[in-house]
Motif scaffolding. Sequence first.
Motif, PDB file in Angstrom:
ATOM      1  N   LYS A   1       2.636 -11.367   6.211  1.00  0.00           N
ATOM      2  CA  LYS A   1       1.628 -10.336   5.543  1.00  0.00           C
ATOM      3  C   LYS A   1       0.226 -10.816   6.242  1.00  0.00           C
ATOM      4  N   GLN A   2      -0.350 -10.037   6.786  1.00  0.00           N
ATOM      5  CA  GLN A   2      -1.740 -10.070   7.381  1.00  0.00           C
ATOM      6  C   GLN A   2      -2.632 -10.338   6.406  1.00  0.00           C
ATOM      7  N   PRO A   3      -3.349 -11.335   6.585  1.00  0.00           N
ATOM      8  CA  PRO A   3      -4.525 -12.023   5.686  1.00  0.00           C
ATOM      9  C   PRO A   3      -5.406 -10.896   5.385  1.00  0.00           C
ATOM     10  N   THR A   4      -5.957 -10.819   4.119  1.00  0.00           N
ATOM     11  CA  THR A   4      -6.885  -9.722   3.590  1.00  0.00           C
ATOM     12  C   THR A   4      -7.625 -10.518   2.724  1.00  0.00           C
ATOM     13  N   PRO A   5      -8.876 -10.379   2.513  1.00  0.00           N
ATOM     14  CA  PRO A   5      -9.551 -10.695   1.220  1.00  0.00           C
ATOM     15  C   PRO A   5      -9.214 -10.313  -0.153  1.00  0.00           C
ATOM     16  N   ARG A   6      -8.490  -8.975  -0.174  1.00  0.00           N
ATOM     17  CA  ARG A   6      -7.833  -8.495  -1.369  1.00  0.00           C
ATOM     18  C   ARG A   6      -6.286  -9.554  -1.760  1.00  0.00           C
ATOM     19  N   THR A   7      -5.748  -9.577  -0.768  1.00  0.00           N
ATOM     20  CA  THR A   7      -4.619 -10.486  -0.959  1.00  0.00           C
ATOM     21  C   THR A   7      -4.651 -11.785  -1.508  1.00  0.00           C
ATOM     22  N   ALA A   8      -5.991 -12.403  -0.757  1.00  0.00           N
ATOM     23  CA  ALA A   8      -6.422 -14.048  -1.198  1.00  0.00           C
ATOM     24  C   ALA A   8      -6.841 -13.949  -2.562  1.00  0.00           C
ATOM     25  N   LEU A   9      -7.681 -12.867  -2.890  1.00  0.00           N
ATOM     26  CA  LEU A   9      -8.120 -12.882  -4.558  1.00  0.00           C
ATOM     27  C   LEU A   9      -7.138 -12.383  -5.508  1.00  0.00           C
ATOM     28  N   ILE A  10      -6.314 -11.677  -5.048  1.00  0.00           N
ATOM     29  CA  ILE A  10      -5.178 -11.438  -5.892  1.00  0.00           C
ATOM     30  C   ILE A  10      -4.386 -12.669  -6.237  1.00  0.00           C
ATOM     31  N   VAL A  11      -4.073 -13.581  -5.169  1.00  0.00           N
ATOM     32  CA  VAL A  11      -3.224 -14.790  -5.463  1.00  0.00           C
ATOM     33  C   VAL A  11      -4.168 -15.796  -6.068  1.00  0.00           C
ATOM     34  N   PHE A  12      -5.807 -15.686  -6.111  1.00  0.00           N
ATOM     35  CA  PHE A  12      -6.567 -16.695  -6.744  1.00  0.00           C
ATOM     36  C   PHE A  12      -6.476 -16.201  -8.333  1.00  0.00           C
ATOM     37  N   ILE A  13      -6.420 -14.755  -8.620  1.00  0.00           N
ATOM     38  CA  ILE A  13      -6.369 -14.586  -9.969  1.00  0.00           C
ATOM     39  C   ILE A  13      -5.137 -15.107 -10.794  1.00  0.00           C
TER      40      ILE A  13
ATOM     41  N   LEU B   1      -6.000 -20.680   1.080  1.00  0.00           N
ATOM     42  CA  LEU B   1      -5.720 -19.170   1.293  1.00  0.00           C
ATOM     43  C   LEU B   1      -7.108 -18.394   1.186  1.00  0.00           C
ATOM     44  N   LEU B   2      -7.938 -18.813   0.357  1.00  0.00           N
ATOM     45  CA  LEU B   2      -9.197 -17.925   0.077  1.00  0.00           C
ATOM     46  C   LEU B   2      -9.950 -17.791   1.663  1.00  0.00           C
ATOM     47  N   VAL B   3      -9.836 -19.118   2.327  1.00  0.00           N
ATOM     48  CA  VAL B   3     -10.397 -19.029   3.522  1.00  0.00           C
ATOM     49  C   VAL B   3      -9.583 -18.213   4.597  1.00  0.00           C
ATOM     50  N   THR B   4      -8.357 -18.154   4.379  1.00  0.00           N
ATOM     51  CA  THR B   4      -7.805 -17.573   5.401  1.00  0.00           C
ATOM     52  C   THR B   4      -7.722 -15.946   5.155  1.00  0.00           C
TER      53      THR B   4
ATOM     54  N   ARG C   1     -20.086 -16.730   5.488  1.00  0.00           N
ATOM     55  CA  ARG C   1     -19.838 -16.082   4.117  1.00  0.00           C
ATOM     56  C   ARG C   1     -18.537 -16.517   3.682  1.00  0.00           C
ATOM     57  N   VAL C   2     -17.550 -16.922   4.564  1.00  0.00           N
ATOM     58  CA  VAL C   2     -16.320 -17.285   4.089  1.00  0.00           C
ATOM     59  C   VAL C   2     -16.619 -18.963   3.360  1.00  0.00           C
ATOM     60  N   MET C   3     -17.347 -19.602   4.045  1.00  0.00           N
ATOM     61  CA  MET C   3     -17.807 -20.741   3.539  1.00  0.00           C
ATOM     62  C   MET C   3     -18.678 -20.730   2.019  1.00  0.00           C
ATOM     63  N   LEU C   4     -19.365 -19.832   1.891  1.00  0.00           N
ATOM     64  CA  LEU C   4     -20.229 -19.444   0.752  1.00  0.00           C
ATOM     65  C   LEU C   4     -19.221 -18.833  -0.404  1.00  0.00           C
ATOM     66  N   TYR C   5     -18.714 -17.859   0.007  1.00  0.00           N
ATOM     67  CA  TYR C   5     -17.607 -17.070  -1.105  1.00  0.00           C
ATOM     68  C   TYR C   5     -16.442 -18.149  -1.660  1.00  0.00           C
ATOM     69  N   SER C   6     -15.937 -18.949  -0.847  1.00  0.00           N
ATOM     70  CA  SER C   6     -14.926 -19.836  -0.993  1.00  0.00           C
ATOM     71  C   SER C   6     -15.356 -20.741  -1.923  1.00  0.00           C
TER      72      SER C   6
END
Length: 269
Positions: free
Chosen positions: A14-26, A147-150, A160-165
């Motif tokens: 599955k192509q990486p997206t911020p939305r997928t990473a955030l769902i996994v995070f939750i 996963l968040l970085v990906t 922003r990747v560094m900051l947000y993660s």
Amino acid sequence: MSTPLPQDLDGVRKQPTPRTALIVFIGYLAVIVGVNLITARDFDFGDVAANASNTRNGIVLPILAASIYLTIVTSVLGWWRPALYESKRQQRVPSWLWIIPVLAFVPCIANIVRSDHRGEFTSTHWLWIIIGFALVGYSEELMTRGLLVTGFRSTMRESRVMLYSSVLFGVMHGLNIVFGQAVGTSITQMIGTIPMGILFYYLRRITGSLFVPMVVHALWDISLVTFTGTSVALNELDTESVRPANLIGVIMLCAIAGAVHRKRLFRAG
């Protein structure tokens, strides 16, 4: 505007997206909370290191469940390669930056060596501490610096990747409020873990993989518990007496490296 850094996406399902990473995070947070409320309901959060049983039930079991969750999800998504390794197409960082990973181990070892509480832990307790925080290093790094970085790299520039993660790494520690940690202590911890997250991010970028951040993360948590001992409630712990004195130099070195080598660290091509 800077383009996202390249990633090795071989084997990705599955192509990486911020939305997928955030769902996994939750989902990751939900697993920890759910299991912790079952296994650690008989003692206060601050007593999680008081004995072997508490450490097993309050750290090992919830984080083991979360680690299994992440392992399954990462396999289903096929994100192992970009989560664990930097792309070989990225610009190489200067050799001198390897001093940061080397120095990152120093405060961990220093806390353990200068602790007056090592003898308070039984061999069984030590076993659960090592297992528990090895799992913490694995799961928290795989989630945030993996996963968040990906996911974030698919659309965001690297700064922003560094900051947000790193900010979400801090937010993750806000779960301790749910477990009974004092609100003020939790807020201080959340803020304090953001620069720690940036440090772990740098360790990934400099070494090219997630393994060194995992090890340093685990050692740091072990050293913190060792430094405070079994008799000090973690929700009353003044971590300021430990953290800045040991890590401020390493974090400042990261800031200098970022300023001097901004192009290599944060820009593609």
